[in-house]
Design an enzyme around this catalytic site. Structure first.
Site, PDB file in Angstrom:
ATOM      1  N   GLN A  22      38.866  45.179  41.506  1.00  0.00           N
ATOM      2  CA  GLN A  22      39.709  44.483  40.633  1.00  0.00           C
ATOM      3  C   GLN A  22      41.236  44.754  41.455  1.00  0.00           C
ATOM      4  O   GLN A  22      42.065  44.047  41.055  1.00  0.00           O
ATOM      5  CB  GLN A  22      39.726  45.020  39.218  1.00  0.00           C
ATOM      6  CG  GLN A  22      38.545  44.817  38.612  1.00  0.00           C
ATOM      7  CD  GLN A  22      38.566  45.404  37.336  1.00  0.00           C
ATOM      8  OE1 GLN A  22      38.801  44.843  36.238  1.00  0.00           O
ATOM      9  NE2 GLN A  22      38.259  46.728  37.512  1.00  0.00           N
TER      10      GLN A  22
ATOM     11  N   HIS B  21      40.151  39.995  41.948  1.00  0.00           N
ATOM     12  CA  HIS B  21      41.456  39.584  41.256  1.00  0.00           C
ATOM     13  C   HIS B  21      42.199  38.869  42.481  1.00  0.00           C
ATOM     14  O   HIS B  21      43.390  39.102  42.066  1.00  0.00           O
ATOM     15  CB  HIS B  21      41.644  40.590  40.546  1.00  0.00           C
ATOM     16  CG  HIS B  21      41.242  40.678  39.208  1.00  0.00           C
ATOM     17  ND1 HIS B  21      41.354  41.709  38.300  1.00  0.00           N
ATOM     18  CD2 HIS B  21      39.933  40.003  38.677  1.00  0.00           C
ATOM     19  CE1 HIS B  21      40.365  41.730  37.140  1.00  0.00           C
ATOM     20  NE2 HIS B  21      39.569  40.555  37.420  1.00  0.00           N
TER      21      HIS B  21
ATOM     22  N   SER C 131      39.697  50.630  33.186  1.00  0.00           N
ATOM     23  CA  SER C 131      39.354  50.994  31.740  1.00  0.00           C
ATOM     24  C   SER C 131      38.262  49.835  31.195  1.00  0.00           C
ATOM     25  O   SER C 131      38.058  50.115  30.187  1.00  0.00           O
ATOM     26  CB  SER C 131      40.754  50.326  31.095  1.00  0.00           C
ATOM     27  OG  SER C 131      41.117  49.043  31.625  1.00  0.00           O
TER      28      SER C 131
ATOM     29  N   TYR D 264      56.079  40.203  42.651  1.00  0.00           N
ATOM     30  CA  TYR D 264      55.195  40.529  43.314  1.00  0.00           C
ATOM     31  C   TYR D 264      55.458  41.192  44.728  1.00  0.00           C
ATOM     32  O   TYR D 264      54.807  41.816  45.242  1.00  0.00           O
ATOM     33  CB  TYR D 264      54.199  39.092  43.478  1.00  0.00           C
ATOM     34  CG  TYR D 264      53.133  39.269  42.203  1.00  0.00           C
ATOM     35  CD1 TYR D 264      53.468  38.311  41.084  1.00  0.00           C
ATOM     36  CD2 TYR D 264      52.094  39.684  42.337  1.00  0.00           C
ATOM     37  CE1 TYR D 264      52.835  38.370  40.148  1.00  0.00           C
ATOM     38  CE2 TYR D 264      51.057  39.686  41.128  1.00  0.00           C
ATOM     39  CZ  TYR D 264      51.486  38.989  39.997  1.00  0.00           C
ATOM     40  OH  TYR D 264      50.596  39.171  38.978  1.00  0.00           O
TER      41      TYR D 264
ATOM     42  N   GLY E 298      37.641  54.278  38.102  1.00  0.00           N
ATOM     43  CA  GLY E 298      39.036  53.986  37.814  1.00  0.00           C
ATOM     44  C   GLY E 298      39.453  52.584  37.244  1.00  0.00           C
ATOM     45  O   GLY E 298      40.528  52.003  37.588  1.00  0.00           O
TER      46      GLY E 298
END
Ligand code: APR
Length: 238
Positions: A102, A120, A184, A67, A182
């Site tokens: 997200q 998120h 899925s 991260y 952008g």
């Protein structure tokens, strides 16, 4: 496609409430890898090892390093024309505007977007695993309760921040139009938001170079990258 652009621009101009849902594809043209494209992060790294509580507990140092790497990529990247177009769209929308993302890279905010719901989490903050205290430094142990500090990003199997997602659902229910760019559209509950918009009578516009799980449900498909397409939805760009 021009007729579709004209129609979508007309819908946006007449909308009392606009919502946008973005995914990793919006940051691709800023040089940040997506997750599920052939060259995406999940082709190189294991989501189970790096984006789950089990993975963190098994090897916290490896997760923290990954991260920290993603944070460096995000903070050195620059917003692209797609991010700036969405910030301009928020400015030109007379009614309510909500950007649900997200993405955890904060490029929307750096491009000037203001009403952003990070469903998120984000790469900038760390959160105590026990007391949930939020910090932006890199201490490993919570000074308040001695719990383990972890990235403030939602991992697989974890709940989304409830207040944030409730606001996102409210926006999805009440918007006249939702632009979905952008993503899925595979990871729930965020992927369910466009279906909520459609169920409540809103128009769903997908912006993506590729077909997705949502494409057959969207009212309009604008095929192309977000940096190419989104500027054409703002103002009177020809
Ligand atoms: N412009 C617009 N869309 C693009 C571009 C681009 N330049 N490049 C790729 N895309 C599209 C791809 O076609 C794909 O549909 O972006 C989408 C990226 O999909 P994912 O990699 O699955 O990313 P995303 O939808 O954001 O993933 C959702 O999954 O792993 C979790 O938490 C993670 O938030 C993430 C969630």
């Amino acid at each position: 496609m021009d007729a579709q652009f004209d129609r979508v621009r007309e819908i946006l101009r007449g909308a009392a409430s606009v919502a946008v849902l973005t995914g990793a594809g919006v940051s691709a043209e800023s040089g940040i890898a997506t997750f599920r494209d052939p060259d995406g992060l999940w082709a190189k790294f294991s989501p189970r090892e790096l984006a789950s509580m089990d993975g963190f507990l098994a090897n916290p140092e490896r997760v923290r390093e990954w991260y920290a790497y993603r944070k460096t990529v995000a903070t050195t990247a620059q917003p692209n024309a797609g991010h700036y177009a969405l910030a301009a769209l928020e400015q030109q929308t007379n009614g309510s505007f909500c950007l649900i993302t997200q993405n955890v890279d904060r490029l929307h905010q750096r491009a000037g977007s203001r009403n952003v719901l990070e469903v998120h989490g984000n790469l900038i903050e760390n959160r105590c695993n026990d007391c949930e205290a939020i910090r932006t430094d890199d201490v490993l142990v919570c000074p308040l309760c001695s719990g383990a500090m972890r990235p403030n990003v939602v991992w697989f199997g974890e709940e989304l921040p409830q207040d944030v997602f409730a606001a996102a659902e409210q926006a999805a229910m009440t918007c006249d139009v939702m632009i979905v760019a952008g993503t899925s559209a595979e990871v729930y509950p965020a992927a369910g938001l466009p279906y909520t918009t459609k169920r409540y009578g809103g128009v769903v516009v997908e912006v993506n170079p590729n077909p997705t799980a949502l494409s057959s449900e969207a009212h309009y498909l604008l095929t192309g990258t977000s940096a190419q397409i989104l500027p054409h939805l703002v103002g009177d760009v020809p």
